[in-house]
Enzyme design. Structure first.
Site, short mmCIF file in Angstrom:
data_model
loop_
_atom_site.label_atom_id
_atom_site.label_comp_id
_atom_site.label_asym_id
_atom_site.label_seq_id
_atom_site.Cartn_x
_atom_site.Cartn_y
_atom_site.Cartn_z
CG ASP A 12 -9.46 20.63 30.37
OD1 ASP A 12 -8.53 20.99 29.64
OD2 ASP A 12 -9.47 19.54 30.97
CE LYS A 15 -6.42 27.36 30.60
NZ LYS A 15 -7.27 26.30 31.17
N GLY A 39 -4.20 21.75 26.74
CA GLY A 39 -4.88 21.41 25.49
C GLY A 39 -5.89 22.50 25.23
CG HIS A 40 -5.10 26.10 25.68
ND1 HIS A 40 -4.35 27.17 26.06
CD2 HIS A 40 -5.25 25.35 26.80
CE1 HIS A 40 -4.06 27.07 27.35
NE2 HIS A 40 -4.59 25.96 27.82
CD GLN A 193 -1.20 23.51 32.99
OE1 GLN A 193 -0.33 24.33 33.23
NE2 GLN A 193 -1.27 22.88 31.85
P1 IMO Z 1 -5.41 23.24 30.13
O1 IMO Z 1 -4.41 24.32 29.89
C1 IMO Z 1 -6.90 20.10 32.77
C2 IMO Z 1 -3.97 18.01 35.27
C3 IMO Z 1 -3.72 16.57 34.95
C4 IMO Z 1 -3.37 16.03 36.33
C5 IMO Z 1 -2.56 17.16 36.95
C6 IMO Z 1 -1.06 17.01 36.80
O2 IMO Z 1 -5.90 22.53 28.94
O3 IMO Z 1 -6.52 23.76 30.99
P2 IMO Z 1 0.64 17.23 34.76
O4 IMO Z 1 0.72 16.45 33.47
O5 IMO Z 1 0.49 18.68 34.55
O6 IMO Z 1 1.75 16.88 35.71
O7 IMO Z 1 -0.71 16.69 35.46
O8 IMO Z 1 -2.98 18.35 36.25
N1 IMO Z 1 -3.80 18.95 34.14
C7 IMO Z 1 -4.82 19.51 33.48
N2 IMO Z 1 -6.15 19.36 33.59
N3 IMO Z 1 -6.42 21.00 31.90
C8 IMO Z 1 -5.10 21.19 31.78
O9 IMO Z 1 -4.57 22.14 30.99
C9 IMO Z 1 -4.22 20.41 32.56
N4 IMO Z 1 -2.88 20.34 32.68
C10 IMO Z 1 -2.64 19.45 33.66
O10 IMO Z 1 -4.87 15.95 34.43
O11 IMO Z 1 -4.53 15.87 37.12
MG MG Z 2 -7.63 21.92 27.99
#
Ligand code: IMO
Ligand code: MG
Length: 382
Positions: A12, A15, A39-40, A193
């Site tokens: 988050d 990106k 979530g982009h 992530q």
């Molecule tokens: P973007 O791409 C923030 C976190 C989840 C949880 C951990 C594992 O938008 O930056 P999962 O569902 O992947 O098995 O969850 O990772 N998490 C993220 N936190 N941004 C994300 O993606 C995330 N994708 C997974 O909240 O703590």
């Molecule tokens: Mg995000």
């Protein structure tokens, strides 16, 4: 020129916003890890879009193609929804979307399993962990399997979805089949992530299940693509969703205030994000582990108007492994703040601290959600 845009912290970081802005200069934008847990958020022509699976391409530019790489785990129904939604505003966009047949399928059972088993991590419940678990356990299903005869159960379950996608012009293929094209193109690899959520380098076990560093680009079959720059995106403060250590986390009223002004609620799940100050040891760790060469700092507008901005400058002991984040004793310092996030002279002290602490140049800063809010800090670094 090939570049990567990676999350430098816990996801988050912005990106999508950055990728969207840079995408017009590239032939291909390639997602290489994760799935619909990402979530982009993108703002285009005053409207908000959230991409979970599609790369954050600026669809207004007709020559930019999207590729979903083999390192991803893909919920095909979700992908169909996203493609259909994009088609409404940009008819014909499906023809610019390519999906690697070696990517694994997030099956319906994976989402059920995620809900019942991964609450302690704070999973997004998008089936990511169970899908990767089956991949590693060698029982996973690849998208290519849907094209293979003799797998009737699987085909019954997903054939409509696949036909809808093919009907919109989506191409299912393999990266290596396009190597000559990729070699003659400019590539932007968009990470999902962040390094601290990476399965190998993040704060295990509070991680996602994919490779969020440059390793994920190689794992997706793009070892042949040499990277000129690896941008790590970080907010000028820190957020995290889900469980696990967060050394610079704020509590109480101070946290509530920052969450509110930063609008820190998850793009995928709507959950309130945990918030804290910028954590320089964590960012340094992420730059080294992630292969980051340049930084992009976002949300500079959110901290505007403060005399000083606190940052963590040390844990007492330099973190070299996940356990060091659990035992961290964060030490703070106040850095001179800024009242105008377009005035580079005012932000200079803060940027200098980040560059000094990480050894990476700051290439861009972002001070808002529109594309004119992304400013090149060091033209030569950008
Ligand atoms: P973007 O791409 C923030 C976190 C989840 C949880 C951990 C594992 O938008 O930056 P999962 O569902 O992947 O098995 O969850 O990772 N998490 C993220 N936190 N941004 C994300 O993606 C995330 N994708 C997974 O909240 O703590
Ligand atoms: Mg995000």
């Amino acid at each position: 020129m090939n570049i990567a845009v990676l999350g430098a912290m816990w996801g988050d970081e912005g990106k999508g916003h950055i990728t969207h802005h840079l995408s017009r200069n590239f032939d291909w934008v390639i997602r290489f890890n994760g799935g619909a847990n990402a979530g982009h958020t993108i703002y285009r022509d005053g409207k908000k879009f959230v991409h979970n699976l599609l790369p954050s391409v600026d669809f207004r530019y007709p020559d930019v193609n999207s590729y979903l790489g083999s390192g991803m785990v893909i919920d095909l129904e979700k992908l169909r929804d996203e493609v259909m939604e994009a088609e409404k505003t940009y008819p014909g966009v499906g023809k610019r979307i390519y999906v690697d047949k070696d990517a694994f399928i997030v099956e319906r059972k994976h989402k059920e399993e995620d809900k019942s088993t991964n609450g302690h991590i704070g999973s997004t419940n998008r089936g990511i962990g169970p899908a990767y678990k089956d991949k590693i356990g060698r029982s996973g299903k690849r998208i290519g399997d849907l094209f293979t005869e003799g797998k009737p159960d699987l085909i019954t379950g997903y054939s409509d979805v696949l036909l809808d996608l093919i009907g919109k012009g989506v191409t299912f293929t393999h990266a290596l089949a396009w190597q000559d094209v990729f070699n003659a193109s400019s590539l932007l690899f968009e990470g999902a992530q962040g390094v601290l959520l990476d399965i190998n380098h993040g704060i295990y076990p509070y991680v996602s299940c994919s490779d969020a560093t440059i390793g994920g680009i190689i794992a997706s079959g793009f070892a042949f693509a040499k990277l000129d720059k690896v941008y790590g995106v970080a907010k000028c403060y820190t957020t995290k969703v889900g469980e696990g250590p967060f050394p610079s986390e704020l509590q109480g009223a101070e946290a509530e205030e920052l969450r509110k002004i930063g609008n820190e609620y998850g793009a995928t799940t709507g959950r309130p994000r945990r918030v804290g100050w910028l954590d320089l040891p964590a960012l340094r760790y992420a730059c080294r582990k992630g292969g980051i060469t340049h930084l992009i700092l976002t949300k500079m507008d959110i901290l505007s108007g403060r005399d000083v901005v606190p940052v963590v400058h040390s844990y007492g002991k330099e973190p070299v492994c996940p356990d060091d984040f659990c035992s961290a004793k964060p030490q703070y310092m106040d850095v001179l703040g800024w009242s105008d996030c377009r005035d580079f002279a005012q932000m200079d002290r803060f940027i200098n601290e980040v560059e000094y602490a990480t050894g990476c140049y700051v290439a861009y800063v972002s001070c808002g959600t529109s594309e004119s809010d992304i400013l090149a800090w060091e033209p030569e670094a950008a």
